[in-house]
Design a protein around this motif. Structure first.
Motif, PDB file in Angstrom:
ATOM      1  N   TYR A   1       3.087 -76.670  13.206  1.00 21.53           N
ATOM      2  CA  TYR A   1       4.247 -76.054  12.574  1.00 21.53           C
ATOM      3  C   TYR A   1       3.766 -75.357  11.308  1.00 21.53           C
ATOM      4  O   TYR A   1       3.259 -75.971  10.388  1.00 21.53           O
ATOM      5  N   ASN A   2       3.899 -74.024  11.293  1.00 20.57           N
ATOM      6  CA  ASN A   2       3.366 -73.186  10.231  1.00 20.57           C
ATOM      7  C   ASN A   2       4.487 -72.335   9.632  1.00 20.57           C
ATOM      8  O   ASN A   2       5.514 -72.110  10.280  1.00 20.57           O
ATOM      9  N   VAL A   3       4.272 -71.842   8.421  1.00 18.78           N
ATOM     10  CA  VAL A   3       5.306 -71.030   7.767  1.00 18.78           C
ATOM     11  C   VAL A   3       4.676 -69.904   6.960  1.00 18.78           C
ATOM     12  O   VAL A   3       3.531 -70.006   6.492  1.00 18.78           O
ATOM     13  N   VAL A   4       5.426 -68.826   6.799  1.00 19.54           N
ATOM     14  CA  VAL A   4       5.188 -67.808   5.770  1.00 19.54           C
ATOM     15  C   VAL A   4       6.489 -67.708   4.982  1.00 19.54           C
ATOM     16  O   VAL A   4       7.546 -67.459   5.559  1.00 19.54           O
ATOM     17  N   GLN A   5       6.412 -67.914   3.684  1.00 19.58           N
ATOM     18  CA  GLN A   5       7.611 -68.007   2.847  1.00 19.58           C
ATOM     19  C   GLN A   5       7.499 -67.066   1.644  1.00 19.58           C
ATOM     20  O   GLN A   5       6.480 -67.047   0.958  1.00 19.58           O
ATOM     21  N   ASP A   6       8.543 -66.283   1.409  1.00 23.34           N
ATOM     22  CA  ASP A   6       8.586 -65.370   0.262  1.00 23.34           C
ATOM     23  C   ASP A   6       9.718 -65.768  -0.680  1.00 23.34           C
ATOM     24  O   ASP A   6      10.823 -66.098  -0.227  1.00 23.34           O
ATOM     25  N   ILE A   7       9.433 -65.716  -1.987  1.00 23.12           N
ATOM     26  CA  ILE A   7      10.461 -65.930  -3.004  1.00 23.12           C
ATOM     27  C   ILE A   7      10.322 -64.849  -4.064  1.00 23.12           C
ATOM     28  O   ILE A   7       9.206 -64.522  -4.506  1.00 23.12           O
ATOM     29  N   HIS A   8      11.459 -64.297  -4.490  1.00 23.25           N
ATOM     30  CA  HIS A   8      11.507 -63.289  -5.537  1.00 23.25           C
ATOM     31  C   HIS A   8      12.217 -63.864  -6.757  1.00 23.25           C
ATOM     32  O   HIS A   8      13.348 -64.346  -6.652  1.00 23.25           O
ATOM     33  N   PHE A   9      11.528 -63.816  -7.911  1.00 22.56           N
ATOM     34  CA  PHE A   9      12.064 -64.297  -9.175  1.00 22.56           C
ATOM     35  C   PHE A   9      12.076 -63.163 -10.199  1.00 22.56           C
ATOM     36  O   PHE A   9      11.276 -62.224 -10.114  1.00 22.56           O
ATOM     37  N   THR A  10      12.941 -63.284 -11.204  1.00 21.55           N
ATOM     38  CA  THR A  10      12.785 -62.458 -12.392  1.00 21.55           C
ATOM     39  C   THR A  10      11.647 -63.034 -13.233  1.00 21.55           C
ATOM     40  O   THR A  10      11.205 -64.167 -13.024  1.00 21.55           O
ATOM     41  N   LEU A  11      11.180 -62.245 -14.183  1.00 23.40           N
ATOM     42  CA  LEU A  11      10.238 -62.765 -15.161  1.00 23.40           C
ATOM     43  C   LEU A  11      10.948 -63.776 -16.056  1.00 23.40           C
ATOM     44  O   LEU A  11      12.180 -63.807 -16.129  1.00 23.40           O
ATOM     45  N   GLY A  12      10.180 -64.594 -16.745  1.00 18.97           N
ATOM     46  CA  GLY A  12      10.776 -65.553 -17.670  1.00 18.97           C
ATOM     47  C   GLY A  12      11.536 -64.844 -18.770  1.00 18.97           C
ATOM     48  O   GLY A  12      11.086 -63.822 -19.301  1.00 18.97           O
TER      49      GLY A  12
END
Length: 392
Positions: A321-332
């Motif tokens: 079981y494998n994954v590719v995961q993306d997350i988008h954040f603002t800068l601090g």
């Protein structure tokens, strides 16, 4: 009492490479997705043996690719060779809070001689896996800031509250964000049942890219210590987290300080289930994984654990079981100079299952994996940090 011999291989224990390391030529193997909010992080991971997992994480903020690994303790029949998934989010969170606190203090002219952040994360698991009622949950975060400063208590309290809001993770902690998924079963895309779909192109299964990457030299990360202090809340035992029905509260702590060279060091303690202490390093300048890399790896590894756990409870075949995961954040808000509270888009995860079972099982595994994942629960629950400031 000696543990019984396990029927599965200790892959990480037999690996001569360091647990975490910057990857030689990593930028040619994996890259963060095109940035939408200010910084983006991609996490690609593969399962190894039972609860052991290996991943690559690429952060647009640091420009680096790190190899990281995760394992579980006796409570999930693991080998305790590496930190559990929940460790990663706690380490990333408390390090991010420290980064924003120090940046904000500098901007406001607040002198700080020493600071220690103690963060406690609590999660719940309740219901039956086979009946489809088992659900993971996340509770409000408890954060104690121990600060040696000439500033008054009210000034320091406002500083900590604003630092928490300025963290990029604020975007996943505040409000309710349902995660998005695609599902690939034995190389063929399957339309998910309950899980909300990602409306983006599905990348290839990451397993061949991850296997056998080479390390660049770095300081040892993480370092395993003794068992965490045993408290009355500990209810775990050998294999207890594999029970078909559960009703429990999990508790993990991160204690963050800053070295003279600016690298953040975090001691992770696992109280329930009872597990080992691990010592982490976190750095926004490349000497260790940055905060968003740890947070992304935690969410991905935790979700993967739930996939493997559900298959084991349901006694279904699941070879990988494998994954590719993306997350988008603002800068601090402080460290990135935005002056705003942190924001984030919903987590996007592409799931790849290698199983002799049918597509119905694949859909059920995805749905139960999301439903029981503590950190996807963290994203879909409106949470806040309960702050306490202690003048040292």
């Amino acid at each position: 009492m000696a543990q019984a011999a396990k029927s599965h291989d200790n892959v990480l224990g037999a690996d001569a490479r360091p647990s975490f390391f910057p990857v030689d030529g990593g930028e040619s193997l994996i890259a963060p997705p095109p940035d939408r909010l200010g910084q983006a992080v991609r996490f690609a991971a593969r399962s190894l043996s039972v609860m052991q997992k290996e991943g690559l994480v690429a952060s647009s903020a640091s420009g680096q690719v790190w190899r990281v690994v995760s394992d579980e303790g006796a409570y999930l029949d693991g080998f305790n060779e590496a930190p559990c998934p929940l460790s990663f989010l706690t380490v990333g969170m408390v390090s991010s809070y420290m980064t924003e606190l120090l940046a904000l203090a500098e901007q406001r002219g607040i002198a700080i001689d020493h600071v220690e952040l103690v963060q406690d994360n609590y999660y719940t698991m309740k219901g039956s896996a086979l009946k489809g009622t088992m659900t993971g949950g996340a509770k409000d975060v408890e954060l104690e800031a121990r600060i040696d400063s000439p500033a008054d208590a009210e000034t320091l309290r406002a500083l900590v509250y604003d630092a928490v809001a300025a963290s990029p993770l604020n975007g996943l902690m505040r409000g309710e964000k349902d995660s998005l998924f695609t599902l690939t079963h034995k190389g063929r895309q399957v339309i998910p049942d309950k899980a909300r779909p990602v409306q983006r192109e599905v990348p290839p299964d990451p397993a061949p890219t991850i296997e056998g990457v080479h390390p660049l030299a770095c300081e040892a990360i993480p370092v395993r210590g003794d068992m965490s202090p045993l408290t009355d809340e500990a209810t775990s035992s050998q294999g207890s987290s594999l029970a078909e029905e559960q009703d429990r509260v999990l508790h993990i702590r991160g204690i963050c300080t800053v070295r003279e060279d600016g690298v953040k060091q975090v001691e992770q303690q696992l109280f329930n289930p009872h597990g080992s202490i691990f010592h982490f390093l976190c750095d926004e300048e490349g000497r260790a994984p940055d905060a968003v890399s740890y947070m992304a790896a935690g969410i991905g590894f935790c979700f993967m654990t739930q996939l493997g756990r559900y298959a084991k409870i349901a006694k279904k075949h699941l070879a990988a079981y494998n994954v590719v995961q993306d997350i988008h954040f603002t800068l601090g808000g402080a460290s990135g100079g935005t002056g705003q509270a942190g924001k984030a888009d919903p987590v996007e995860t592409h799931v790849y299952l290698d199983s002799d079972e049918n597509a119905e099982f694949a859909r059920a595994a995805l749905d139960m994996g999301e439903q029981t994942c503590f950190l996807h629960a963290f994203c879909r629950t409106d949470l806040k940090a309960r702050v306490k400031v202690v003048k040292a």
